[in-house]
Write an enzyme that holds these catalytic residues in place. Sequence first.
Site, PDB file in Angstrom:
ATOM      1  N   ASN A  41       0.853  -1.197   0.000  1.00  0.00           N
ATOM      2  CA  ASN A  41       0.000   0.000   0.000  1.00  0.00           C
ATOM      3  C   ASN A  41       0.881   1.236   0.000  1.00  0.00           C
ATOM      4  O   ASN A  41       2.109   1.142  -0.033  1.00  0.00           O
ATOM      5  CB  ASN A  41      -0.955  -0.034   1.200  1.00  0.00           C
ATOM      6  N   ASP A  73      -4.103  -6.421   4.944  1.00  0.00           N
ATOM      7  CA  ASP A  73      -5.104  -7.242   5.612  1.00  0.00           C
ATOM      8  C   ASP A  73      -5.056  -8.699   5.166  1.00  0.00           C
ATOM      9  O   ASP A  73      -5.383  -9.599   5.923  1.00  0.00           O
ATOM     10  CB  ASP A  73      -6.505  -6.665   5.343  1.00  0.00           C
ATOM     11  N   LYS A  99       8.187 -17.100 -11.128  1.00  0.00           N
ATOM     12  CA  LYS A  99       7.452 -15.966 -11.684  1.00  0.00           C
ATOM     13  C   LYS A  99       6.252 -16.463 -12.511  1.00  0.00           C
ATOM     14  O   LYS A  99       6.410 -17.358 -13.352  1.00  0.00           O
ATOM     15  CB  LYS A  99       8.391 -15.145 -12.566  1.00  0.00           C
ATOM     16  N   ASP A 120      -3.963  -9.789  13.165  1.00  0.00           N
ATOM     17  CA  ASP A 120      -4.081  -8.379  13.553  1.00  0.00           C
ATOM     18  C   ASP A 120      -3.071  -8.131  14.676  1.00  0.00           C
ATOM     19  O   ASP A 120      -3.272  -8.549  15.821  1.00  0.00           O
ATOM     20  CB  ASP A 120      -5.503  -8.074  14.019  1.00  0.00           C
TER      21      ASP A 120
HETATM   22  N1  CTP Z   1      -3.201  -3.271  12.373  1.00  0.00           N
HETATM   23  C1  CTP Z   1      -2.377  -4.300  12.769  1.00  0.00           C
HETATM   24  N2  CTP Z   1      -2.418  -5.495  12.114  1.00  0.00           N
HETATM   25  C2  CTP Z   1      -3.258  -5.685  11.096  1.00  0.00           C
HETATM   26  C3  CTP Z   1      -4.111  -4.647  10.672  1.00  0.00           C
HETATM   27  C4  CTP Z   1      -4.050  -3.433  11.336  1.00  0.00           C
HETATM   28  O1  CTP Z   1      -1.597  -4.122  13.708  1.00  0.00           O
HETATM   29  N3  CTP Z   1      -3.273  -6.845  10.486  1.00  0.00           N
HETATM   30  C5  CTP Z   1      -3.168  -2.016  13.128  1.00  0.00           C
HETATM   31  C6  CTP Z   1      -2.587  -0.872  12.355  1.00  0.00           C
HETATM   32  O2  CTP Z   1      -1.189  -0.774  12.549  1.00  0.00           O
HETATM   33  C7  CTP Z   1      -3.333   0.303  12.937  1.00  0.00           C
HETATM   34  C8  CTP Z   1      -4.692  -0.251  13.306  1.00  0.00           C
HETATM   35  O3  CTP Z   1      -4.506  -1.660  13.406  1.00  0.00           O
HETATM   36  O4  CTP Z   1      -2.761   0.740  14.139  1.00  0.00           O
HETATM   37  C9  CTP Z   1      -5.766   0.044  12.300  1.00  0.00           C
HETATM   38  O5  CTP Z   1      -5.331  -0.318  11.019  1.00  0.00           O
HETATM   39  P1  CTP Z   1      -6.259  -0.109   9.748  1.00  0.00           P
HETATM   40  O6  CTP Z   1      -5.533  -0.587   8.539  1.00  0.00           O
HETATM   41  O7  CTP Z   1      -6.812   1.271   9.762  1.00  0.00           O
HETATM   42  O8  CTP Z   1      -7.475  -1.054  10.106  1.00  0.00           O
HETATM   43  P2  CTP Z   1      -7.785  -2.541   9.788  1.00  0.00           P
HETATM   44  O9  CTP Z   1      -7.815  -3.289  11.078  1.00  0.00           O
HETATM   45  O10 CTP Z   1      -6.855  -3.075   8.755  1.00  0.00           O
HETATM   46  O11 CTP Z   1      -9.264  -2.438   9.250  1.00  0.00           O
HETATM   47  P3  CTP Z   1      -9.790  -1.982   7.793  1.00  0.00           P
HETATM   48  O12 CTP Z   1      -8.666  -2.222   6.811  1.00  0.00           O
HETATM   49  O13 CTP Z   1     -10.958  -2.825   7.561  1.00  0.00           O
HETATM   50  O14 CTP Z   1     -10.149  -0.527   7.910  1.00  0.00           O
END
Ligand code: CTP
Length: 421
Positions: free
Chosen positions: A225, A294, A304, A322
């Site tokens: 990203n 995610d 490849k 998470d």
């Molecule tokens: N985060 C994490 N591990 C993941 C996803 C998120 O530690 N697998 C943490 C990020 O570092 C951030 C917080 O959770 O501090 C929110 O991340 P964000 O990307 O905004 O949320 P998501 O949990 O990924 O939810 P979504 O993508 O559905 O908005």
Amino acid sequence: MPNYRGSATLRPMSDLSNKHIVLGLSGGIACYKAAELCRALVKQGATVQVVMTEAAAQFVTPVTMQALSNQAVYVSQWDPREPNNMAHINLTRHAHAILVAPASADFMAKLLHGRADDLLSLMCLARPLDTVPLLLAPAMNKEMWAHPATQRNMAQLRQDGAIVLGVGQGDQACGEVGDGRMLEPDELLYELTALFQPKVLHGKKILISAGPTYEAMDPVRGITNLSSGKMGFALARAAHEAGANVQLVAGPVNLPTPYGVARTDVRSALEMHTAVMAQVERADIFIATAAVADWRPAQAAAEKIKKGSEGLPSFDWVENPDILADVAAHPRSQAGDLYCVGFAAETQYLQAQAQAKRERKGVPLMIGNLGPATFGQDDNALLVIDAQGVKELPRAAKLILARQLVADIAMRINTKNKGQT
Ligand code: CTP
């Protein structure tokens, strides 16, 4: 020593505005770096008064230092320009700090004994101990540095209240290689800037995740990203400035390690998860700024993937762990020994989404920001969201916001600790 090279994000202009710095030079080849440092200090808004020993004037001229500092340079205690002939007193009475860079082995030995046979040592001895900090940036050959006399002198100088900075490692002017190089101008600039930041996290251990993760599809492709890591790196710097011991776990970013910060590089979410969980036992605060992917392909292709008759490639996807939620569920967090902060990157309904995310992940504090308005930018605007409500931090450079957040987090932790006693 990590090499600190600040980008605009990590080093906002005017960090030293309204600060009056006395820059002392004793004799050594590192005087050439003091010229660059002087220029950098002025650029950051400081007024700089240069004081040199006669030995220093062999390496770089007072004319050079005068041109760079825009102030008359002092070398002699008999300088007739001072109406009362007391340059050693007058020069420090309005100073916010004295930095001697380079501080030679000889100069430090002299300071240690309270000797005062030239203007610089006399001025250091006559400085108001309680209000004018004295920083020394040693510079010498590696054998001189390692000598017990030098090490003993530095220990005693620290006890006497001086801040003796570290040294760099590498090629020396004499042709030898080792410890003893003076810190680089950027590093000295950092030390001075940090000196003026309140030590609200003194002794705390801060763990920060930063940047994107990269999930491989095959050996040459993957998904990631637009996170640049700048906010996390700015927080690492701000926490270190505030006196914390900082461990940064960084995804693939193109940023220099903030000075004094320990860094572990990772690529995937799984690697980040492992690196973060390995530090959880030691941390007092976890700040999750990383934009963790995610999902990842369940199985990356070993070779490849080629275009061809089989049509578009498709993958089975699995959800990544998470990291923040796992750290928040750790017994140390549950016991109140580890304080967790998340960053919610949203594209709409920021406050509501971030508040819901805070509750879902079980953390006391969630910082909300709009992904497209922050990824890759040097500035940002934040919402600070806790169980009570929301506070806005208006758009500013990421380092400024990071300092505000560090102060906010420190206040919450101190309040919590006071509440427990
Ligand atoms: N985060 C994490 N591990 C993941 C996803 C998120 O530690 N697998 C943490 C990020 O570092 C951030 C917080 O959770 O501090 C929110 O991340 P964000 O990307 O905004 O949320 P998501 O949990 O990924 O939810 P979504 O993508 O559905 O908005």
